[in-house]
Scaffold this active site. Sequence first.
Site, PDB file in Angstrom:
ATOM      1  N   ARG A   1       1.615  14.293  13.645  1.00  0.00           N
ATOM      2  CA  ARG A   1       2.533  14.356  12.547  1.00  0.00           C
ATOM      3  C   ARG A   1       2.617  14.836  11.924  1.00  0.00           C
ATOM      4  O   ARG A   1       2.701  15.532  10.680  1.00  0.00           O
ATOM      5  CB  ARG A   1       1.924  13.728  11.640  1.00  0.00           C
ATOM      6  CG  ARG A   1       1.566  11.846  12.673  1.00  0.00           C
ATOM      7  CD  ARG A   1       0.747  10.529  12.356  1.00  0.00           C
ATOM      8  NE  ARG A   1       1.562  10.199  11.011  1.00  0.00           N
ATOM      9  CZ  ARG A   1       1.260   9.095  10.239  1.00  0.00           C
ATOM     10  NH1 ARG A   1      -0.486   8.477  10.505  1.00  0.00           N
ATOM     11  NH2 ARG A   1       1.627   8.581   9.231  1.00  0.00           N
TER      12      ARG A   1
ATOM     13  N   ILE B   1       8.973   5.369  17.551  1.00  0.00           N
ATOM     14  CA  ILE B   1       8.654   6.342  15.654  1.00  0.00           C
ATOM     15  C   ILE B   1       7.169   8.058  16.219  1.00  0.00           C
ATOM     16  O   ILE B   1       6.931   8.833  15.796  1.00  0.00           O
ATOM     17  CB  ILE B   1       8.315   5.812  14.749  1.00  0.00           C
ATOM     18  CG1 ILE B   1       9.319   4.336  14.340  1.00  0.00           C
ATOM     19  CG2 ILE B   1       7.650   6.321  13.267  1.00  0.00           C
ATOM     20  CD1 ILE B   1      10.361   4.896  14.096  1.00  0.00           C
TER      21      ILE B   1
ATOM     22  N   ARG C   1      -3.590  10.378   4.839  1.00  0.00           N
ATOM     23  CA  ARG C   1      -2.179  10.863   5.051  1.00  0.00           C
ATOM     24  C   ARG C   1      -0.854  11.167   3.318  1.00  0.00           C
ATOM     25  O   ARG C   1      -0.903  11.971   3.173  1.00  0.00           O
ATOM     26  CB  ARG C   1      -1.512   9.833   6.296  1.00  0.00           C
ATOM     27  CG  ARG C   1       0.157  10.388   6.439  1.00  0.00           C
ATOM     28  CD  ARG C   1       0.512  10.463   7.599  1.00  0.00           C
ATOM     29  NE  ARG C   1       1.504  11.921   8.595  1.00  0.00           N
ATOM     30  CZ  ARG C   1       1.732  13.064   8.173  1.00  0.00           C
ATOM     31  NH1 ARG C   1       0.432  13.719   8.570  1.00  0.00           N
ATOM     32  NH2 ARG C   1       2.557  13.361   8.858  1.00  0.00           N
TER      33      ARG C   1
ATOM     34  N   ILE D   1       4.963  17.772   9.158  1.00  0.00           N
ATOM     35  CA  ILE D   1       5.468  17.456   7.504  1.00  0.00           C
ATOM     36  C   ILE D   1       6.814  18.261   7.859  1.00  0.00           C
ATOM     37  O   ILE D   1       6.617  18.923   6.702  1.00  0.00           O
ATOM     38  CB  ILE D   1       4.267  17.452   6.812  1.00  0.00           C
ATOM     39  CG1 ILE D   1       3.290  18.702   6.699  1.00  0.00           C
ATOM     40  CG2 ILE D   1       3.353  16.367   6.717  1.00  0.00           C
ATOM     41  CD1 ILE D   1       3.127  19.181   5.645  1.00  0.00           C
TER      42      ILE D   1
ATOM     43  N   ASP E   1       4.397   0.016  12.104  1.00  0.00           N
ATOM     44  CA  ASP E   1       3.392  -0.495  12.016  1.00  0.00           C
ATOM     45  C   ASP E   1       2.870  -1.670  12.265  1.00  0.00           C
ATOM     46  O   ASP E   1       1.846  -2.623  11.604  1.00  0.00           O
ATOM     47  CB  ASP E   1       3.292  -0.588  10.125  1.00  0.00           C
ATOM     48  CG  ASP E   1       2.572   1.151   9.692  1.00  0.00           C
ATOM     49  OD1 ASP E   1       3.066   1.934  10.392  1.00  0.00           O
ATOM     50  OD2 ASP E   1       2.619   1.474   8.440  1.00  0.00           O
TER      51      ASP E   1
ATOM     52  N   CYS F   1      -3.857   8.128   9.729  1.00  0.00           N
ATOM     53  CA  CYS F   1      -3.778   7.680  11.116  1.00  0.00           C
ATOM     54  C   CYS F   1      -4.210   8.669  12.084  1.00  0.00           C
ATOM     55  O   CYS F   1      -2.537   9.412  11.981  1.00  0.00           O
ATOM     56  CB  CYS F   1      -3.737   6.124  11.279  1.00  0.00           C
ATOM     57  SG  CYS F   1      -4.236   4.821  10.633  1.00  0.00           S
TER      58      CYS F   1
ATOM     59  N   ARG G   1      -8.294   0.913   4.878  1.00  0.00           N
ATOM     60  CA  ARG G   1      -7.988   0.815   4.461  1.00  0.00           C
ATOM     61  C   ARG G   1      -6.971   0.739   3.666  1.00  0.00           C
ATOM     62  O   ARG G   1      -6.254   0.709   2.544  1.00  0.00           O
ATOM     63  CB  ARG G   1      -7.016   2.401   5.381  1.00  0.00           C
ATOM     64  CG  ARG G   1      -8.424   3.261   5.396  1.00  0.00           C
ATOM     65  CD  ARG G   1      -8.150   4.723   6.486  1.00  0.00           C
ATOM     66  NE  ARG G   1      -6.481   4.621   5.829  1.00  0.00           N
ATOM     67  CZ  ARG G   1      -5.026   5.299   6.294  1.00  0.00           C
ATOM     68  NH1 ARG G   1      -5.617   5.633   7.890  1.00  0.00           N
ATOM     69  NH2 ARG G   1      -4.426   6.038   6.296  1.00  0.00           N
TER      70      ARG G   1
ATOM     71  N   LYS H   1       0.973  -0.888   0.067  1.00  0.00           N
ATOM     72  CA  LYS H   1       0.548   0.174  -0.039  1.00  0.00           C
ATOM     73  C   LYS H   1       0.872   1.602  -0.322  1.00  0.00           C
ATOM     74  O   LYS H   1       0.412   2.035  -0.880  1.00  0.00           O
ATOM     75  CB  LYS H   1      -1.019   0.213   0.688  1.00  0.00           C
ATOM     76  CG  LYS H   1      -1.959   1.330   1.456  1.00  0.00           C
ATOM     77  CD  LYS H   1      -2.921   1.496   2.601  1.00  0.00           C
ATOM     78  CE  LYS H   1      -1.544   1.420   3.802  1.00  0.00           C
ATOM     79  NZ  LYS H   1      -1.383   2.935   4.141  1.00  0.00           N
ATOM     80  N   ASN H   2       1.655   1.552   0.914  1.00  0.00           N
ATOM     81  CA  ASN H   2       2.769   2.753   1.063  1.00  0.00           C
ATOM     82  C   ASN H   2       3.069   2.650   0.175  1.00  0.00           C
ATOM     83  O   ASN H   2       3.854   4.094  -0.103  1.00  0.00           O
ATOM     84  CB  ASN H   2       3.169   2.418   2.311  1.00  0.00           C
ATOM     85  CG  ASN H   2       1.735   2.841   3.441  1.00  0.00           C
ATOM     86  OD1 ASN H   2       1.262   2.829   3.614  1.00  0.00           O
ATOM     87  ND2 ASN H   2       3.333   2.966   4.608  1.00  0.00           N
TER      88      ASN H   2
HETATM   89  C1  UD1 Z   1       4.792   6.567   6.873  1.00  0.00           C
HETATM   90  C2  UD1 Z   1       4.171   5.203   6.508  1.00  0.00           C
HETATM   91  C3  UD1 Z   1       3.346   5.155   7.313  1.00  0.00           C
HETATM   92  C4  UD1 Z   1       4.469   4.635   8.750  1.00  0.00           C
HETATM   93  C5  UD1 Z   1       5.361   5.313   8.775  1.00  0.00           C
HETATM   94  C6  UD1 Z   1       6.643   5.096   9.590  1.00  0.00           C
HETATM   95  C7  UD1 Z   1       2.819   6.245   4.660  1.00  0.00           C
HETATM   96  C8  UD1 Z   1       1.451   6.577   3.327  1.00  0.00           C
HETATM   97  N1  UD1 Z   1       3.018   5.588   5.272  1.00  0.00           N
HETATM   98  O1  UD1 Z   1       4.291   7.666   7.242  1.00  0.00           O
HETATM   99  O2  UD1 Z   1       2.325   4.381   7.524  1.00  0.00           O
HETATM  100  O3  UD1 Z   1       3.794   3.929   9.553  1.00  0.00           O
HETATM  101  O4  UD1 Z   1       5.930   5.393   7.849  1.00  0.00           O
HETATM  102  O5  UD1 Z   1       7.056   3.803   9.547  1.00  0.00           O
HETATM  103  O6  UD1 Z   1       3.753   5.571   3.588  1.00  0.00           O
HETATM  104  N2  UD1 Z   1       7.825  13.970  11.157  1.00  0.00           N
HETATM  105  C9  UD1 Z   1       8.053  14.845  11.497  1.00  0.00           C
HETATM  106  N3  UD1 Z   1       8.504  15.777  10.704  1.00  0.00           N
HETATM  107  C10 UD1 Z   1       8.490  15.366   9.245  1.00  0.00           C
HETATM  108  C11 UD1 Z   1       7.878  14.633   8.592  1.00  0.00           C
HETATM  109  C12 UD1 Z   1       8.088  13.540   9.811  1.00  0.00           C
HETATM  110  O7  UD1 Z   1       8.880  15.288  12.436  1.00  0.00           O
HETATM  111  O8  UD1 Z   1       8.171  16.490   8.499  1.00  0.00           O
HETATM  112  C13 UD1 Z   1       7.952  12.966  12.459  1.00  0.00           C
HETATM  113  C14 UD1 Z   1       6.396  11.961  12.035  1.00  0.00           C
HETATM  114  O9  UD1 Z   1       6.101  12.479  13.437  1.00  0.00           O
HETATM  115  C15 UD1 Z   1       7.516  10.611  12.865  1.00  0.00           C
HETATM  116  C16 UD1 Z   1       8.310   9.838  12.159  1.00  0.00           C
HETATM  117  O10 UD1 Z   1       8.725  11.639  12.074  1.00  0.00           O
HETATM  118  O11 UD1 Z   1       7.355  11.087  14.111  1.00  0.00           O
HETATM  119  C17 UD1 Z   1       8.657   9.514  10.812  1.00  0.00           C
HETATM  120  O12 UD1 Z   1       7.445   9.865  10.136  1.00  0.00           O
HETATM  121  P1  UD1 Z   1       7.115   8.378   8.750  1.00  0.00           P
HETATM  122  O13 UD1 Z   1       8.418   8.465   8.410  1.00  0.00           O
HETATM  123  O14 UD1 Z   1       7.503  10.582   8.298  1.00  0.00           O
HETATM  124  O15 UD1 Z   1       6.168   8.867   8.716  1.00  0.00           O
HETATM  125  P2  UD1 Z   1       4.366   8.954   7.327  1.00  0.00           P
HETATM  126  O16 UD1 Z   1       5.432   9.037   5.587  1.00  0.00           O
HETATM  127  O17 UD1 Z   1       3.643  10.063   7.577  1.00  0.00           O
END
Ligand code: UD1
Length: 430
Positions: free
Chosen positions: A122, A327, A93, A124, A305, A117, A397, A22-23
């Site tokens: 979270r 995480i 997301r 960006i 996950d 989720c 999902r 999926k991801n």
């Molecule tokens: C992706 C996956 C999700 C998985 C996660 C970690 C998808 C669609 N989702 O989510 O299923 O649980 O990776 O393997 O692929 N963070 C920041 N700033 C940012 C970005 C992230 O602080 O700009 C933090 C987040 O809050 C979190 C950590 O970094 O604590 C990891 O997040 P990230 O790897 O970005 O997860 P996603 O890409 O959202």
Amino acid sequence: MEQYAMKGGVPLVGEVEIGGAKNAALAILAAAIMTDETVVVENVPDVRDTNVLMKAMESVGATVVKTDRHTVKINGYQIDNLVIDDEHIKKIRASYYLLGALLGKYKHAEVPLPGGCNLGTRAIDQHLKGFRALGADVRVEHGFVIAEANKLKGNHIFMDKVSVGATINVMMAAVMAEGKTVIENAAKEPHVVDLANFLNSMGANIKGAGTDVIRINGVNRLHKTEYAIIPDQIEAGTYMMAAAITKGDIMVKNVIPKHLECISAKLIEIGCEIEESDDAVRVVASKRLNNTQVKTLPYPGFPTDMQPQMTVTLGLSSGISIVTESIFDNRFKYVDELARMGADVKVEGNTAIISGVNKYTGASVSAPDLRAGAALVLAGLAAEGLTVIDDIKYIERGYEDFPEKLKHLGAHMEKVESDKDLRKFEMKIG
Ligand code: UD1
């Protein structure tokens, strides 16, 4: 009111085929609009998140045609709108991948701030930092992220945090930027590598994906490709855990065993037998499992996950186990639901202290998010008596044909749509 109903206590036995990741699919589908030529993507899982993303792509003018359940033809030539304003997209997301894709191709994108989720804050910021480093002006207004640039120029970007999403997004934005981009402290997850392979098959020049330094030489344009998405590490891991928690014997087929090593290692540690072949992993659990310690980490560490599925499995193992979530800061919400089934889990901050119990008992519970929902299904399959799970929209999902695949392994389980359906199921299972 759709629910999953199940009567637990049956060891799951047999074979299960794993679908596309999926991801990876979410990143690859978004990136497919970056050429004006037609891209064919195979092994796309038929789950809610991918379908919502494809609808949003259509809403800005992309042509998206499913030629069979798992094959999609995408053409981004007729995109005539760079503002994603689809009401459903806010819920997933990965909507933010359209930021990187549209910005990379058209130098302009407006996308709602992502949902998905609720696992705690979270941010960006790393995505936005990356776009800015490439020369984009980025601002958040009225709930939208707006990113625009006259031209994007390669840069050296050091990610403050290992982020899957930011690595993927910056990779997409940089692929047609002028010159060279280096992403340091990049995420190494299999889906990061899959996206890089996909973009390279479209003519991009990306090296180092799968290590923590990714180097991208900008190219002028991308071209058509045909590409098959890798198998889903987390779907596979969930069925491996299903074997463990039900004391079953499951051959999980169509997987890349290397991607599952972090999960296999823990299962071996707690007493499962694992057999690996080229594209399958067999998990056998014949006795009560042991306790252990698990800490979620970026790949190749134990995936966040898989944390809920591991926790529910340890809830039935002997002794005291410790699970640390490093995480996300709010990923133990399902523990209250699990307690209703008899689990003994205490959460202190980002650590769960699990005292193994002899059995779970069926209860009515709600899925708080995708993976926790899947974990409650596993708990229900191991529990004595009837379990009914609400809010299965979260589970749908990310899991294609979840009840069907589990039933094929011998589970007494049904998706029910009314009280009448539920009563029928109860009568059937006795
Ligand atoms: C992706 C996956 C999700 C998985 C996660 C970690 C998808 C669609 N989702 O989510 O299923 O649980 O990776 O393997 O692929 N963070 C920041 N700033 C940012 C970005 C992230 O602080 O700009 C933090 C987040 O809050 C979190 C950590 O970094 O604590 C990891 O997040 P990230 O790897 O970005 O997860 P996603 O890409 O959202």
